[in-house]
Design a protein around this motif. Structure first.
Motif, PDB file in Angstrom:
ATOM      1  N   GLU A 184       0.830  -1.201   0.000  1.00 16.96           N
ATOM      2  CA  GLU A 184       0.000   0.000   0.000  1.00 16.96           C
ATOM      3  C   GLU A 184       0.870   1.257   0.000  1.00 16.96           C
ATOM      4  O   GLU A 184       0.564   2.234  -0.690  1.00 16.96           O
ATOM      5  CB  GLU A 184      -0.922   0.005   1.217  1.00 16.96           C
ATOM      6  N   TYR A 185       1.955   1.230   0.766  1.00 15.16           N
ATOM      7  CA  TYR A 185       2.864   2.374   0.809  1.00 15.16           C
ATOM      8  C   TYR A 185       3.473   2.617  -0.575  1.00 15.16           C
ATOM      9  O   TYR A 185       3.565   3.764  -1.040  1.00 15.16           O
ATOM     10  CB  TYR A 185       3.967   2.108   1.829  1.00 15.16           C
ATOM     11  N   ALA A 186       3.863   1.533  -1.240  1.00 16.69           N
ATOM     12  CA  ALA A 186       4.429   1.657  -2.582  1.00 16.69           C
ATOM     13  C   ALA A 186       3.400   2.213  -3.561  1.00 16.69           C
ATOM     14  O   ALA A 186       3.735   3.035  -4.425  1.00 16.69           O
ATOM     15  CB  ALA A 186       4.940   0.296  -3.061  1.00 16.69           C
ATOM     16  N   TYR A 187       2.153   1.776  -3.452  1.00 16.33           N
ATOM     17  CA  TYR A 187       1.101   2.297  -4.324  1.00 16.33           C
ATOM     18  C   TYR A 187       0.898   3.795  -4.098  1.00 16.33           C
ATOM     19  O   TYR A 187       0.651   4.548  -5.051  1.00 16.33           O
ATOM     20  CB  TYR A 187      -0.213   1.560  -4.069  1.00 16.33           C
ATOM     21  N   LYS A 188       1.005   4.230  -2.854  1.00 14.88           N
ATOM     22  CA  LYS A 188       0.849   5.649  -2.562  1.00 14.88           C
ATOM     23  C   LYS A 188       2.008   6.459  -3.130  1.00 14.88           C
ATOM     24  O   LYS A 188       1.807   7.569  -3.640  1.00 14.88           O
ATOM     25  CB  LYS A 188       0.717   5.859  -1.046  1.00 14.88           C
ATOM     26  N   LEU A 189       3.217   5.914  -3.051  1.00 21.21           N
ATOM     27  CA  LEU A 189       4.350   6.572  -3.693  1.00 21.21           C
ATOM     28  C   LEU A 189       4.125   6.673  -5.197  1.00 21.21           C
ATOM     29  O   LEU A 189       4.386   7.717  -5.815  1.00 21.21           O
ATOM     30  CB  LEU A 189       5.636   5.791  -3.417  1.00 21.21           C
ATOM     31  N   ALA A 190       3.622   5.596  -5.791  1.00 17.38           N
ATOM     32  CA  ALA A 190       3.355   5.588  -7.231  1.00 17.38           C
ATOM     33  C   ALA A 190       2.277   6.605  -7.589  1.00 17.38           C
ATOM     34  O   ALA A 190       2.369   7.287  -8.616  1.00 17.38           O
ATOM     35  CB  ALA A 190       2.933   4.195  -7.675  1.00 17.38           C
ATOM     36  N   ALA A 191       1.256   6.731  -6.743  1.00 15.07           N
ATOM     37  CA  ALA A 191       0.182   7.692  -7.004  1.00 15.07           C
ATOM     38  C   ALA A 191       0.706   9.124  -6.945  1.00 15.07           C
ATOM     39  O   ALA A 191       0.370   9.961  -7.795  1.00 15.07           O
ATOM     40  CB  ALA A 191      -0.947   7.501  -5.994  1.00 15.07           C
ATOM     41  N   ALA A 192       1.534   9.413  -5.945  1.00 16.18           N
ATOM     42  CA  ALA A 192       2.109  10.755  -5.830  1.00 16.18           C
ATOM     43  C   ALA A 192       2.969  11.076  -7.043  1.00 16.18           C
ATOM     44  O   ALA A 192       2.904  12.174  -7.612  1.00 16.18           O
ATOM     45  CB  ALA A 192       2.938  10.855  -4.551  1.00 16.18           C
ATOM     46  N   ALA A 197       2.129  13.665 -14.492  1.00 26.23           N
ATOM     47  CA  ALA A 197       1.076  14.185 -15.372  1.00 26.23           C
ATOM     48  C   ALA A 197       1.003  15.705 -15.293  1.00 26.23           C
ATOM     49  O   ALA A 197       0.944  16.397 -16.323  1.00 26.23           O
ATOM     50  CB  ALA A 197      -0.273  13.569 -14.987  1.00 26.23           C
ATOM     51  N   GLY A 198       1.022  16.230 -14.083  1.00 26.98           N
ATOM     52  CA  GLY A 198       0.955  17.679 -13.912  1.00 26.98           C
ATOM     53  C   GLY A 198       2.197  18.372 -14.442  1.00 26.98           C
ATOM     54  O   GLY A 198       2.115  19.455 -15.027  1.00 26.98           O
ATOM     55  N   GLY A 199       3.364  17.741 -14.246  1.00 22.22           N
ATOM     56  CA  GLY A 199       4.600  18.343 -14.723  1.00 22.22           C
ATOM     57  C   GLY A 199       4.645  18.445 -16.237  1.00 22.22           C
ATOM     58  O   GLY A 199       5.091  19.455 -16.792  1.00 22.22           O
ATOM     59  N   LEU A 200       4.188  17.410 -16.924  1.00 22.06           N
ATOM     60  CA  LEU A 200       4.152  17.447 -18.386  1.00 22.06           C
ATOM     61  C   LEU A 200       3.179  18.526 -18.874  1.00 22.06           C
ATOM     62  O   LEU A 200       3.459  19.232 -19.854  1.00 22.06           O
ATOM     63  CB  LEU A 200       3.744  16.080 -18.936  1.00 22.06           C
ATOM     64  N   LEU A 201       2.039  18.650 -18.194  1.00 26.70           N
ATOM     65  CA  LEU A 201       1.068  19.677 -18.571  1.00 26.70           C
ATOM     66  C   LEU A 201       1.645  21.070 -18.365  1.00 26.70           C
ATOM     67  O   LEU A 201       1.514  21.952 -19.235  1.00 26.70           O
ATOM     68  CB  LEU A 201      -0.208  19.507 -17.745  1.00 26.70           C
ATOM     69  N   VAL A 202       2.292  21.284 -17.225  1.00 29.94           N
ATOM     70  CA  VAL A 202       2.894  22.584 -16.924  1.00 29.94           C
ATOM     71  C   VAL A 202       3.954  22.937 -17.962  1.00 29.94           C
ATOM     72  O   VAL A 202       4.048  24.076 -18.440  1.00 29.94           O
ATOM     73  CB  VAL A 202       3.499  22.565 -15.507  1.00 29.94           C
ATOM     74  N   LYS A 203       4.778  21.946 -18.321  1.00 32.52           N
ATOM     75  CA  LYS A 203       5.845  22.187 -19.311  1.00 32.52           C
ATOM     76  C   LYS A 203       5.243  22.519 -20.671  1.00 32.52           C
ATOM     77  O   LYS A 203       5.737  23.400 -21.383  1.00 32.52           O
ATOM     78  CB  LYS A 203       6.738  20.956 -19.396  1.00 32.52           C
ATOM     79  N   LYS A 204       4.168  21.815 -21.036  1.00 23.91           N
ATOM     80  CA  LYS A 204       3.524  22.057 -22.333  1.00 23.91           C
ATOM     81  C   LYS A 204       2.909  23.456 -22.393  1.00 23.91           C
ATOM     82  O   LYS A 204       2.960  24.133 -23.428  1.00 23.91           O
ATOM     83  CB  LYS A 204       2.443  21.005 -22.570  1.00 23.91           C
ATOM     84  N   LEU A 205       2.322  23.896 -21.272  1.00 29.16           N
ATOM     85  CA  LEU A 205       1.671  25.207 -21.229  1.00 29.16           C
ATOM     86  C   LEU A 205       2.650  26.343 -20.946  1.00 29.16           C
ATOM     87  O   LEU A 205       2.289  27.511 -21.069  1.00 29.16           O
ATOM     88  CB  LEU A 205       0.569  25.199 -20.161  1.00 29.16           C
ATOM     89  N   GLY A 206       3.857  25.984 -20.543  1.00 29.01           N
ATOM     90  CA  GLY A 206       4.860  27.007 -20.277  1.00 29.01           C
ATOM     91  C   GLY A 206       4.641  27.760 -18.987  1.00 29.01           C
ATOM     92  O   GLY A 206       5.052  28.927 -18.862  1.00 29.01           O
ATOM     93  N   TRP A 207       4.006  27.116 -18.010  1.00 27.05           N
ATOM     94  CA  TRP A 207       3.765  27.760 -16.715  1.00 27.05           C
ATOM     95  C   TRP A 207       5.003  27.629 -15.837  1.00 27.05           C
ATOM     96  O   TRP A 207       5.128  26.719 -15.034  1.00 27.05           O
ATOM     97  CB  TRP A 207       2.573  27.117 -16.009  1.00 27.05           C
TER      98      TRP A 207
END
Length: 284
Positions: free
Chosen positions: A92-100, A106-116
């Motif tokens: 469960e701990y590993a799954y939580k690390l994977a979720a984080a 996902a957010g980092g790729l979006l931010v990079k694409k939008l140039g934020w």
């Protein structure tokens, strides 16, 4: 100053500041004003060197999670209390690390694409140091009050894991915030009242995050034909220096937080940020 010596100093600075909640990005940017600007690949690679130190420190924890996936208990000496963590808890701990990490990726790729992304200039980093230091002081007070009411809570909830993933994105968008500061204090405010547990999760989630960032930059550099222009000797020296100094810094920090709060780091951030704002002309 030779290029290798400059790279060595930058690696040492990265290793010391990556996991202390004082912003490695801010310190590197300031240091580069005297030691010379480096490529994005260089900066990400030395961060990966610091993350390697965490792998070495937490290798038993990581191996225990791997064993959990095949339904085996880790040996008793893998746990500081001599009691093996049940496989279900490790999974469960590993799954939580994977979720984080998934949220961050996902957010980092979006931010990079939008140039934020704020510019890597000293003034916004100085403000991030000051505001982040003030936020750390307030957050630590709130976390301490919660711990006094509810007792020490070491568990990482799913909500906490997802918020830590978001905190890594915020730290990437606002240079000077400090990834470790953002993730540790978000974990504390989200319900994990144990400083040690919050710090451990913040450090462990940095492993896939920074290694993925290094791989991304390597691929981007290769596609742009920049591999030939990289000084691999300097990068190697800085990588090793970062790994060694980060190992020492993390070991020290893990002992320090057992009996101390993060207040000293918050005060340091405010003083450094204020000094930079007073010292540098606007816009530099």
């Amino acid at each position: 100053m030779t290029d290798l010596l400059a790279a060595l100093l930058l690696g040492i600075i990265e290793g010391i500041t990556e996991f202390l909640p004082i912003s490695s990005t801010g310190h590197l940017l300031i240091a580069e004003r005297w030691l010379g600007h480096r490529s994005d690949l260089f900066n990400v690679a030395i961060q990966a060197g610091a993350i390697l130190a965490v792998v070495l420190i937490y290798w038993k924890r990581l191996w225990g999670m791997l064993l959990a996936f095949i339904g085996r208990d880790a040996p008793a000496d893998f746990d500081p209390l001599g009691v093996p963590t049940p496989p279900a808890q490790s999974r469960e701990y590993a799954y939580k690390l994977a979720a984080a990490f998934a949220v961050t990726a996902a957010g980092g790729l979006l931010v990079k694409k939008l140039g934020w992304m704020l510019p890597d200039t000293v003034q916004p980093i100085a403000w991030a140091l000051v505001l982040g230091g003030v936020w750390m002081m307030l957050a630590e007070q709130l976390a301490a009050r919660r711990a006094a009411r509810e007792g020490e809570r070491t568990a990482i909830a799913w909500r906490t894991a997802l918020l830590v993933g978001l905190a890594q994105i915020v730290a990437g968008v606002f240079p000077g915030t400090s990834r470790s500061a953002a993730t540790i204090f978000v974990a504390l405010l989200a319900g994990t009242t144990s400083r040690a547990a919050a710090t451990e999760f913040a450090f462990l989630v940095g492993i896939p995050t920074m290694f993925a960032a290094t791989g991304y930059e390597l691929l981007a550099t290769w596609r742009d034909g920049g591999m030939a222009g990289e000084d691999w000797s300097a990068l190697g020296v800085a990588f090793l220096a970062s790994a060694v100094t980060a190992f020492v810094a993390v070991k020290w920090l893990l002992r320090f937080i057992q009996g101390h709060r993060f207040t000293a780091f918050a005060v340091y951030r405010v003083l450094l940020g204020a000094a930079l704002l007073l010292w540098l002309p606007t816009g530099q």
